[in-house]
Motif scaffolding. Structure first.
Motif, short mmCIF file in Angstrom:
data_model
loop_
_atom_site.label_atom_id
_atom_site.label_comp_id
_atom_site.label_asym_id
_atom_site.label_seq_id
_atom_site.Cartn_x
_atom_site.Cartn_y
_atom_site.Cartn_z
N ASP A 295 0.74 -1.19 0.00
CA ASP A 295 0.10 0.09 0.03
C ASP A 295 0.91 1.26 0.28
OD1 ASP A 295 -2.31 -1.28 0.23
OD2 ASP A 295 -2.75 -1.13 2.18
N MET A 296 1.82 1.25 0.88
CA MET A 296 2.91 2.43 0.83
C MET A 296 3.65 2.75 -0.49
SD MET A 296 4.45 1.74 4.67
CE MET A 296 5.94 2.67 4.11
N THR A 297 4.01 1.56 -0.99
CA THR A 297 4.75 1.68 -2.22
C THR A 297 3.82 2.29 -3.27
OG1 THR A 297 6.35 0.08 -1.73
CG2 THR A 297 5.83 0.42 -4.13
N VAL A 298 2.43 1.66 -3.22
CA VAL A 298 1.65 1.88 -4.47
C VAL A 298 1.13 3.57 -4.46
CG1 VAL A 298 -0.92 1.68 -5.03
CG2 VAL A 298 0.65 -0.21 -4.85
N GLU A 299 0.96 4.01 -3.27
CA GLU A 299 0.55 5.24 -2.96
C GLU A 299 2.07 6.20 -3.28
OE1 GLU A 299 -0.68 8.40 0.62
OE2 GLU A 299 -0.10 6.54 1.28
N PHE A 300 3.26 5.64 -3.10
CA PHE A 300 4.30 6.42 -3.44
C PHE A 300 4.58 6.49 -4.91
CE2 PHE A 300 8.80 6.60 -4.84
CZ PHE A 300 9.37 7.42 -3.67
N LEU A 301 4.27 5.36 -5.62
CA LEU A 301 4.21 5.67 -7.20
C LEU A 301 3.09 6.31 -7.74
CD1 LEU A 301 5.05 1.96 -7.87
CD2 LEU A 301 6.60 3.80 -7.98
N LYS A 302 1.87 6.34 -7.16
CA LYS A 302 0.78 7.04 -7.76
C LYS A 302 1.01 8.40 -7.57
CE LYS A 302 -2.99 3.55 -7.41
NZ LYS A 302 -4.66 3.28 -6.57
N ASN A 303 1.60 8.88 -6.46
CA ASN A 303 1.71 10.18 -6.10
C ASN A 303 2.84 10.95 -7.11
OD1 ASN A 303 0.23 10.31 -3.99
ND2 ASN A 303 1.78 10.11 -2.43
#
Length: 350
Positions: free
Chosen positions: A163-171
């Motif tokens: 979840d953290m990584t996905v949010e990082f990439l989406k941002n």
């Protein structure tokens, strides 16, 4: 759908199948000749891409790094091993060029920011992130700056970490796909985690695939049937050869079998059968389905019982076998010879 999903979808349409990545990884044992031998061998296997790992010892490791598996007789430390596995930038350019010549996409996992710089100079379409780098946000930031899509391998990651990584990439507007993966070499059936394929699809709504270390063809076939759009697995000339991944890899011949199987399964999935439409089987049904007959000589006026009946091919020469109950208790008009078909005209009532 983000860019990586669109690109993967286009590949699937071209091949009518999942996007198949054969990973050489460290199977080359630091030999440039072995690398090129693998490329030539895989060029006729049907895979879509060959994946490498770019290790630059000084940039990614130290003398403190332990061995995952203490397999090496010639490397005193893991750092020494990475040095022996490394190639120069010019050699990597030659490797990429060879892949281009044989029509296979060159994919490479970087393990340092310097490796990203090299891969940008070499020219790559996308980046594959190894399981151990999922929370390496420094590396992910470097890759995000290239604006290229990413394939994430989730082997050692919890959903909270993903979840953290996905949010990082989406941002950062980085398009990405995710592979279900179990970091175990070789992976045992109870560790496959095939259920996670659907869980990843539902949770992140992106293209999902499967990265395999089982050394079994069946695993990728099962993953394909469950919706994996990307397949990745290690390859080796022989599982008996030296190296940390040999016993969790497929051979070249097994790779060909896997690709053939996956292409077939993918085609089947893309062509669902309408079980209500049996028009294609009319001719066969006329051959294989049966008509009612009598199994003994019967006199005129005989009242039919279940024990008088047989069903014989083909269909259409007597009352359909499905209607046998309708003739029981009916009286026949004329004498019937053994094995004669039984028709409505033979009965007083029907």
């Amino acid at each position: 759908m983000n860019l990586s999903n669109i690109e993967i979808s286009e590949m699937e349409q071209q091949n009518n199948s999942a996007f198949v990545i054969a990973e050489i990884g460290q199977a080359h044992e630091g030999s440039l000749g072995m690398v090129h031998s693998y490329i030539d061998a895989l060029s006729t296997s049907g895979v879509d891409a060959i994946k490498f790992q770019m290790h630059i010892a000084e940039a990614e490791s130290s003398l403190n790094e332990p061995f995952r598996i203490k397999f090496s007789y010639e490397d005193a430390t893991r750092f020494d091993y990475w040095k022996r596995m490394s190639f120069t930038l010019e050699q990597w350019k030659e490797i990429k060029n060879h892949c281009d010549i044989v029509g296979l996409e060159f994919i490479c996992s970087p393990f340092s920011n310097l490796a990203v710089d090299w891969l940008e100079e070499i020219g790559v379409q996308r980046y594959k992130i190894g399981s151990g780098e999922i929370t390496n946000f420094l590396l992910l930031e470097k890759i995000a700056q290239t604006k290229k899509p990413v394939i994430l391998s989730s082997g050692m990651s919890s959903f909270a970490e993903l979840d953290m990584t996905v949010e990082f990439l989406k941002n950062r507007n980085v398009s990405f796909s995710i592979l279900q993966c179990t970091t175990a070499y070789p992976t045992q059936p109870e560790q496959y985690g095939l259920n996670v394929i659907t869980e990843l699809q539902n949770r992140y709504q992106v293209t999902v695939g499967y990265s395999d270390h089982s050394a079994k063809i069946a695993t990728a076939i099962a993953a394909t049937a469950l919706g994996a759009a990307i397949l990745e697995f290690h390859v080796v000339f022989d599982r008996r050869q030296f190296g940390p991944d040999s016993n969790s890899s497929l051979t070249i011949d097994e790779t060909r079998q896997l690709v053939e199987s996956v292409r077939s399964i993918s085609k089947a999935i893309q062509h669902p059968i309408d079980k209500n439409d049996i028009s294609a089987f009319e001719n066969l049904k006329n051959i294989f389905e049966k008509s009612l007959a009598v199994n003994k000589k019967l006199p005129a006026g005989h009242i039919l019982t279940f024990d008088d009946l047989e069903a014989k091919k083909p269909k259409g020469y007597g009352i359909p076998a499905v209607d046998f109950e309708k003739v029981i208790g009916k009286k026949i008009k004329l004498e019937k010879e053994q094995w004669d078909f039984l028709n409505v005209a033979d009965l007083y009532e029907y």
